[in-house]
Structure formats: C-alpha cells, structure tokens
Enzyme design. Structure first.
Site, PDB file in Angstrom:
ATOM      1  N   HIS A 132       0.832  -1.207   0.000  1.00  0.00           N
ATOM      2  CA  HIS A 132       0.000   0.000   0.000  1.00  0.00           C
ATOM      3  C   HIS A 132       0.873   1.267   0.000  1.00  0.00           C
ATOM      4  O   HIS A 132       0.850   2.051  -0.940  1.00  0.00           O
ATOM      5  CB  HIS A 132      -0.940  -0.004   1.213  1.00  0.00           C
ATOM      6  CG  HIS A 132      -1.713   1.255   1.367  1.00  0.00           C
ATOM      7  ND1 HIS A 132      -1.855   1.893   2.596  1.00  0.00           N
ATOM      8  CD2 HIS A 132      -2.382   2.019   0.471  1.00  0.00           C
ATOM      9  CE1 HIS A 132      -2.583   2.993   2.422  1.00  0.00           C
ATOM     10  NE2 HIS A 132      -2.918   3.088   1.146  1.00  0.00           N
ATOM     11  N   HIS A 151      -1.211   0.985   8.302  1.00  0.00           N
ATOM     12  CA  HIS A 151      -2.653   1.042   8.021  1.00  0.00           C
ATOM     13  C   HIS A 151      -3.349  -0.300   8.158  1.00  0.00           C
ATOM     14  O   HIS A 151      -4.490  -0.449   7.746  1.00  0.00           O
ATOM     15  CB  HIS A 151      -2.887   1.619   6.620  1.00  0.00           C
ATOM     16  CG  HIS A 151      -2.229   2.939   6.405  1.00  0.00           C
ATOM     17  ND1 HIS A 151      -1.085   3.099   5.650  1.00  0.00           N
ATOM     18  CD2 HIS A 151      -2.538   4.179   6.882  1.00  0.00           C
ATOM     19  CE1 HIS A 151      -0.720   4.375   5.639  1.00  0.00           C
ATOM     20  NE2 HIS A 151      -1.576   5.049   6.401  1.00  0.00           N
TER      21      HIS A 151
END
Length: 203
Positions: A132, A151
């Site tokens: 990501h 995250h």
C-alpha cells in the site's frame, strides 16, 4: 510651185525628224545614264544563331544507412543467496534476513504453503514492505498473516501473500526459494513481483 508651197511641204518631214531625234536622244541618254549611274546598295540580312549553354543545379538526395554499434546490454539477474538452514527454523517463529538490499521475513508456517520449500513445503519468505505505502510488517502466528503497522493491511502468507483486508490491493512480493535436501540449506533466488517504491527490483 512656189517657194512658199515648198516650205510648207518640208515642214512635216522636219517635224518628224525632230521627233525621231528627240526620241533617239532620250534612248541614248537613258542607256548612257544606266551605264554611268552608280549601282544600288544591297541590304544583306544576316541571321546569327547563338547557342547558349545553361548549367542547371541538380540536387541529389541520398539515404545512407549506417549501422551504429550498440552497447552490449547488461543482463541483470537475481543472486542466489543462502538465507538459513532448515535446522535453524522453528515453526511460526520468523527470522529477519537481507536479500538484494531488501528486508525479508523468513518463516516456517507449520502448514503447506504456496511457494513453500523444505520437507513439509511450509517455509516461505516475503519482502517486509507493504504494497500500500511501503510500511513494515509484523507476523501474526495464530493466523499465519503479516499485518502492516501503518494502516493494518493484512496478507495471508500461506496463500502466496494474498491481501486479505486493508488498503493494499496487491499481493505481498514473495521471495522465491530453493531447498537443498542434502544440506538443508535454503536459498533465495528471486522475487516474484515488483517491490513497492521500485521501478526495477534489480536497479
């Protein structure tokens, strides 16, 4: 016949002679004038043809094909690097390693895995970097997943690093392994996909 009449008879002859003499004089005068008259000037017309040589400029276009020697391309290959020996690994206890300048986690999952090596085909390795935003990962032994510490994207290590949840949309880059049955050594020989932040894993 009187003398008067004789004179009158002679007049026509005299007149005739005078006319003949005049005409003769004219003829003779004309002949003499013709002979003595200056000749006329003749006009000669001369045509001169001039030949001019015209030199024309001619443009010739040539296509020249030239072979430029190309530099020999540098073939880039993944290195074959020993990461560990099977005896050094305990089930569900990951070890940190370096491969091609990247942080790698090597773990014996305790279950058969996609791309796994070793006697039980359960030893796998992955680049320790989330797909990501490149965050570091932590291994969760109870579910055999790696979770991003930024995250919380989650990757299943038994299924080839498939993303399970979170913001990540790509599999975790897996390190391809070779196992030497004779020695028990485990080697890294490549990476199966592009690592986050790189345009070339070998650059």
């Amino acid at each position: 016949m009187s003398s008067q009449e004789k004179k009158e008879e002679r007049r026509p002859d005299a007149t005739r002679r005078a006319v003949v003499a005049a005409v003769g004089g004219l003829v003779v005068g004309g002949v003499i004038g013709y002979v003595l008259a200056p000749r006329g000037v003749q006009t000669i017309t001369q045509t001169v043809t001039q030949t001019q040589t015209v030199t024309q400029a001619q443009t010739i276009t040539q296509t020249i094909t030239q072979t430029v020697p190309q530099p020999t391309p540098v073939v880039k290959i993944y290195e074959r690097v020993k990461l560990a020996n099977i005896r050094d690994l305990s089930p569900k206890r990951p070890v940190a390693r370096q491969y091609m300048g990247l942080n790698v986690i090597l773990v014996k999952l305790g279950e058969r895995a996609v791309g796994g090596v070793g006697p039980d085909n359960d030893v796998v390795a992955f680049v320790n970097q989330c797909t990501h935003m490149g965050g570091p990962l932590v291994y969760l032994p109870d579910i055999n997943c790696a979770v991003c510490q930024l995250h919380y994207s989650q990757f299943d290590l038994a299924r080839g690093g498939k993303q399970v949840t979170g913001h990540a949309t790509e599999y975790l880059p897996q390190v391809m392994l070779e196992y030497d049955e004779g020695t028990g050594d485990i080697y890294a020989v490549g990476i199966n996909q592009l690592v986050y932040g790189k345009y070339d894993n070998l650059a």
